[in-house]
Scaffold this motif. Structure first.
Motif, short mmCIF file in Angstrom:
data_model
loop_
_atom_site.label_atom_id
_atom_site.label_comp_id
_atom_site.label_asym_id
_atom_site.label_seq_id
_atom_site.Cartn_x
_atom_site.Cartn_y
_atom_site.Cartn_z
N GLY A 1 0.82 -1.21 0.00
CA GLY A 1 0.00 0.00 0.00
C GLY A 1 0.85 1.26 0.00
O GLY A 1 0.56 2.22 -0.71
N TRP A 2 1.93 1.25 0.79
CA TRP A 2 2.83 2.39 0.82
C TRP A 2 3.50 2.58 -0.54
O TRP A 2 3.59 3.71 -1.04
N LEU A 3 3.95 1.48 -1.15
CA LEU A 3 4.58 1.57 -2.47
C LEU A 3 3.61 2.11 -3.52
O LEU A 3 3.98 2.95 -4.34
N ALA A 4 2.37 1.64 -3.48
CA ALA A 4 1.37 2.13 -4.43
C ALA A 4 1.12 3.62 -4.22
O ALA A 4 1.04 4.39 -5.19
N GLY A 5 1.02 4.05 -2.98
CA GLY A 5 0.81 5.46 -2.68
C GLY A 5 2.00 6.32 -3.05
O GLY A 5 1.86 7.52 -3.29
N PHE A 6 3.16 5.74 -3.11
CA PHE A 6 4.38 6.47 -3.46
C PHE A 6 4.57 6.51 -4.97
O PHE A 6 4.94 7.55 -5.53
N ILE B 1 3.73 8.39 -11.37
CA ILE B 1 3.34 7.98 -12.72
C ILE B 1 2.31 8.94 -13.29
O ILE B 1 2.40 9.35 -14.45
N ARG B 2 1.35 9.35 -12.47
CA ARG B 2 0.32 10.29 -12.92
C ARG B 2 0.91 11.64 -13.28
O ARG B 2 0.51 12.24 -14.27
N SER B 3 1.85 12.13 -12.50
CA SER B 3 2.45 13.44 -12.80
C SER B 3 3.26 13.37 -14.09
O SER B 3 3.27 14.31 -14.86
N LYS B 4 3.93 12.23 -14.33
CA LYS B 4 4.68 12.09 -15.59
C LYS B 4 3.73 12.04 -16.78
O LYS B 4 4.02 12.59 -17.82
N SER B 5 2.59 11.35 -16.63
CA SER B 5 1.65 11.26 -17.74
C SER B 5 1.00 12.63 -17.99
O SER B 5 0.70 12.99 -19.13
N LYS B 6 0.79 13.43 -16.94
CA LYS B 6 0.26 14.79 -17.13
C LYS B 6 1.26 15.66 -17.84
O LYS B 6 0.90 16.49 -18.68
#
Length: 77
Positions: A57-62, A67-72
């Motif tokens: 869960g921590w890894l997913a939250g990190f 990944i989202r900011s790179k795709s934006k």
């Protein structure tokens, strides 16, 4: 500048509290459980299941926000 240090300290305090709660939860759940996978099952202590789940869960939250900011960034170009 002062606001930034307050945010960091509040975030740190919240993280420490969450870690302590997770550790306490793990300590009180030491019995063995059977975990079913797609191709079998395994009997392991429940605290291990909790620890693995917390780490994932921590890894997913990190990782997911990065990944989202790179795709934006790619979408803005």
């Amino acid at each position: 500048m002062e606001n930034e240090s307050k945010k960091i300290s509040i975030k740190l305090i919240i993280n420490i509290i969450l870690i302590v709660l997770i550790i306490l939860f793990m300590v009180f759940n030491r019995q063995h459980v059977t975990v079913h996978f797609l191709f079998g099952q395994m009997s392991i202590p429940l605290f291990m299941v909790i620890a693995i789940s917390a780490i994932l869960g921590w890894l997913a939250g990190f990782i997911i926000p990065k990944i989202r900011s790179k795709s934006k960034e790619k979408g803005d170009q």
